[in-house]
Design a protein around this motif. Structure first.
Motif, short mmCIF file in Angstrom:
data_model
loop_
_atom_site.label_atom_id
_atom_site.label_comp_id
_atom_site.label_asym_id
_atom_site.label_seq_id
_atom_site.Cartn_x
_atom_site.Cartn_y
_atom_site.Cartn_z
N ASN A 32 0.83 -1.20 0.00
CA ASN A 32 0.00 0.00 0.00
C ASN A 32 0.87 1.26 0.00
OD1 ASN A 32 -1.91 -2.06 1.84
ND2 ASN A 32 -3.00 -0.86 0.31
N TYR A 33 2.01 1.22 0.70
CA TYR A 33 2.91 2.36 0.76
C TYR A 33 3.48 2.67 -0.63
CZ TYR A 33 6.70 5.36 2.56
OH TYR A 33 7.55 6.41 2.82
N LEU A 34 3.93 1.63 -1.32
CA LEU A 34 4.51 1.82 -2.65
C LEU A 34 3.47 2.30 -3.66
CD1 LEU A 34 6.81 -1.35 -2.92
CD2 LEU A 34 7.47 0.98 -2.28
N LEU A 35 2.21 1.89 -3.47
CA LEU A 35 1.15 2.24 -4.41
C LEU A 35 0.59 3.65 -4.20
CD1 LEU A 35 -0.81 -1.14 -4.64
CD2 LEU A 35 0.53 -0.04 -6.44
N VAL A 37 4.58 8.10 -4.00
CA VAL A 37 5.72 7.19 -3.87
C VAL A 37 5.99 6.52 -5.21
CG1 VAL A 37 6.73 5.28 -2.55
CG2 VAL A 37 5.19 6.89 -1.43
N MET A 38 5.37 5.38 -5.49
CA MET A 38 5.73 4.65 -6.72
C MET A 38 4.52 4.13 -7.49
SD MET A 38 9.09 2.62 -5.24
CE MET A 38 9.13 1.43 -6.57
N ALA A 39 3.36 4.75 -7.30
CA ALA A 39 2.18 4.30 -8.04
C ALA A 39 2.39 4.39 -9.54
CB ALA A 39 0.95 5.12 -7.63
N GLN A 40 3.16 5.39 -9.96
CA GLN A 40 3.43 5.56 -11.39
C GLN A 40 4.77 4.94 -11.79
OE1 GLN A 40 0.93 6.80 -13.08
NE2 GLN A 40 -0.12 7.10 -11.11
N GLY A 41 5.38 4.22 -10.85
CA GLY A 41 6.67 3.61 -11.14
C GLY A 41 7.79 4.62 -11.12
N GLY A 42 8.73 4.48 -12.04
CA GLY A 42 9.88 5.36 -12.11
C GLY A 42 10.92 4.73 -13.03
N ALA A 92 18.27 0.97 10.33
CA ALA A 92 16.83 0.94 10.03
C ALA A 92 16.18 2.28 10.33
CB ALA A 92 16.16 -0.18 10.84
N ILE A 93 16.57 2.90 11.44
CA ILE A 93 16.02 4.22 11.79
C ILE A 93 16.37 5.24 10.71
CG2 ILE A 93 16.15 6.12 13.44
CD1 ILE A 93 16.71 4.02 15.62
N THR A 94 17.60 5.20 10.23
CA THR A 94 18.05 6.13 9.18
C THR A 94 17.24 5.94 7.90
OG1 THR A 94 20.30 6.11 10.09
CG2 THR A 94 20.02 6.88 7.82
N LEU A 95 17.03 4.69 7.49
CA LEU A 95 16.27 4.42 6.28
C LEU A 95 14.82 4.87 6.40
CD1 LEU A 95 17.70 0.88 5.42
CD2 LEU A 95 18.08 2.99 4.13
N ILE A 96 14.22 4.64 7.57
CA ILE A 96 12.84 5.09 7.79
C ILE A 96 12.75 6.61 7.71
CG2 ILE A 96 11.04 5.31 9.55
CD1 ILE A 96 11.72 2.48 10.45
N ALA A 97 13.71 7.30 8.31
CA ALA A 97 13.71 8.77 8.28
C ALA A 97 13.81 9.29 6.84
CB ALA A 97 14.86 9.30 9.13
N ILE A 98 14.67 8.67 6.05
CA ILE A 98 14.81 9.09 4.65
C ILE A 98 13.51 8.84 3.89
CG2 ILE A 98 16.00 8.63 2.47
CD1 ILE A 98 18.50 7.95 4.13
N GLU A 134 10.84 7.12 -5.98
CA GLU A 134 11.57 5.87 -5.82
C GLU A 134 12.50 5.88 -4.61
OE1 GLU A 134 11.96 3.75 -10.10
OE2 GLU A 134 13.26 5.52 -9.82
N VAL A 135 13.02 7.05 -4.25
CA VAL A 135 13.87 7.13 -3.06
C VAL A 135 13.10 6.71 -1.83
CG1 VAL A 135 15.18 8.67 -1.55
CG2 VAL A 135 15.35 8.92 -4.04
N ALA A 136 11.87 7.21 -1.69
CA ALA A 136 11.03 6.85 -0.54
C ALA A 136 10.71 5.36 -0.55
CB ALA A 136 9.74 7.66 -0.55
N GLY A 137 10.42 4.82 -1.73
CA GLY A 137 10.04 3.42 -1.82
C GLY A 137 11.17 2.46 -1.53
#
Length: 497
Positions: A317-320, A324-329, A396-402, A409-412
């Motif tokens: 659901n997050y990627l969609l 974020v990435m609903a349209q891909g990249g 993991a904390i760093t990746l979540i913050a980013i 695509e960076v967020a995804g």
């Protein structure tokens, strides 16, 4: 049955006096690897059916997270009697009992799908998870005992890599079978008889997928049963003290039942409080939890499983999301094109994968965990397990913050990369917490399995935050807090027990 020596160290990769050979059962490790593969794959399928059931029954995130709540509540209810069962009948027969219960749970998806009833799906998941719990009570301590104590951290991490292999393969196949049947029409556009017919037709893919899983589990159960005498059972060596008295367990069970009723008809939060009171009653004044290291470790298992499951449950659901990435990249289009070329042109399959397809990428999340565990099994032989745990938790904390503060695509892909950070956490927390338990290993594993109930509580709270704030990015704050506490345990456990 000979147990591994009661000596352990978390900081020295080659400590003194840890040369005990452990249990002598040649070839048994391969069966245990198979168990890790099966229960890992089963658990990860929840991440595939959550978006499916969310769409079919038009659920919000809190309601959809009931899938994980019912699944992981089995750890709360079955962890203690599961340990008792294993102590009574032995590791191998205990594994067969758990596998048979898993088969029953898979078969219950048939009536749940044919009647298109959400409550029946939840019931089937609970039965399935009950079997998973018993198998896990067997697998975690057994792999630690099948070899020298000095390599227990590395060996458990390597076994967990097979768990991750299952969590990588199962959701990719499951996404193709279960999510692949999603129609262009949505359930919220239908009503009455049309809605009932749509739900029945769309849920058919679910029971077909789980029927195939039941056949696979049956084959594994048969193999384990045929080799059940490879590991002689000695109940006395596993300890004869009951983890929880029957009276205390029944009292807690009554609170869980009362909590379920209250949650259904009065108040969800009040019911949850009743349910949470059960483990307090069961484990109050438990001598194992009086050991600071074990108690802290059990808490971190609760938080880790909750964080990992929360992210895995919403990743599709997050990627969609449109931002974020609903349209891909560009990278997503290249990746999907490469996969299509490999399978279609080189291997001769007929794979249809749109340039912006992201549903299958849950496999990348779990695949990262698999890759990290294979790498981690080697690193844990060289570096302090506690320090590696702290490093991964901070990563993991760093990746979540980013991810939460970017788009596209960076967020995804940064959120997907959390799987790599998760890789060594469960086996490392488990082995660090259970150091020097000796013959109490089965009891310790039972308590750890109760702590896995965090996979029920934390995702439910995650769903509430997501629904209240209207943002999955905001809700990611919760798993970040969990990882922060885990980092603290890694720092604490850098010293020998």
């Amino acid at each position: 049955m000979a147990l591994a020596p009661d000596v352990a160290s978390s900081t020295d990769p080659q400590p003194i006096d840890e040369d005990g050979a452990g249990i002598n059962a040649p070839g048994l490790q391969y069966f245990v690897f198979g168990l890790f593969f099966i229960f890992g794959g089963i658990t990860s399928l929840n991440d595939v059916i959550i978006p499916k059931l969310k769409e079919l029954f038009t659920l919000n995130y809190t309601q959809a997270m009931l899938v994980q709540f019912c699944f992981f509540t089995a750890y709360l209810l079955i962890g203690i009697p599961g340990a008792k069962l294993v102590k009574k009948i032995g590791y191998m027969r205990g594994a067969v009992a758990g596998l048979c219960l898993m088969i029953l749970g898979c078969l219950l998806f048939i009536p749940a799908s044919q009647t298109a009833t959400y409550a029946l799906f939840l019931g089937a998941l609970f039965i399935l998870a009950s079997g998973v719990v018993i198998v896990q009570v067997v697998a975690n301590p057994l792999i630690s005992l099948l070899g020298p104590q000095k390599t227990a951290h590395s060996r458990l991490t390597f076994a967990q890599a097979f768990n991750s292999l299952g969590t990588t393969i199962f959701p990719i196949v499951g996404a193709a079978v279960i999510l692949g049947s999603l129609a262009n029409v949505s359930a919220d556009q239908l009503s009455g008889a049309e809605l009932a017919a749509y739900r029945t037709a769309e849920s058919e893919a679910i029971w077909q997928g789980y029927l195939g899983v039941a056949v696979l589990i049956a084959l594994v159960a048969l193999a384990v049963w045929l080799f059940r005498n490879r590991l002689p059972h000695d109940a006395q060596s596993m300890g004869d003290n009951a983890l929880v008295s029957s009276k205390r367990y029944n009292l807690g069970l009554a609170l869980v039942i009362a909590g379920a009723v209250i949650a259904s008809f009065v108040s969800g939060w009040l019911g949850l409080l009743f349910i949470l009171a059960a483990p307090v009653i069961w484990l109050h004044d438990n001598d194992l939890l009086k050991r600071t290291r074990f108690g802290y470790g059990a808490l971190c298992i609760f938080l880790y499983v909750g964080a990992e499951v929360s992210i895995g449950s919403i990743i599709i659901n997050y990627l969609l999301q449109s931002e974020v990435m609903a349209q891909g990249g560009p990278f997503t289009a290249w990746l999907n094109g490469t996969i299509t070329y490999i399978f279609n042109d080189l291997l001769g399959f007929d794979v249809v994968l749109a340039p912006n397809a992201v549903e299958w990428m849950i496999g990348l999340y779990w695949g990262g965990a698999m890759l990290g565990r294979f790498i981690g099994s080697g690193l844990l032989r060289v570096f302090s397990p506690g320090k590696i745990l702290a490093f991964n938790a901070l990563g993991a904390i760093t990746l979540i913050a980013i991810s939460a503060n970017t788009t596209g695509e960076v967020a995804g892909y940064t959120l997907l990369a959390c799987g790599l950070m998760n890789s060594i956490m469960f086996p490392t927390i488990f082995s660090l917490a259970c150091e020097k338990l000796g013959p109490r290993a089965a009891d310790g594993s039972g308590i750890i399995n109760v702590a896995i109930f965090g996979g029920a509580v934390v995702p439910l709270l995650f769903g509430v935050i997501a629904d209240t704030s209207g943002s999955l990015a905001v809700a990611l704050t919760l798993p970040a807090i969990c990882y922060a506490i885990i980092a603290g345990f890694g720092y604490y456990a850098r010293r020998p027990a």
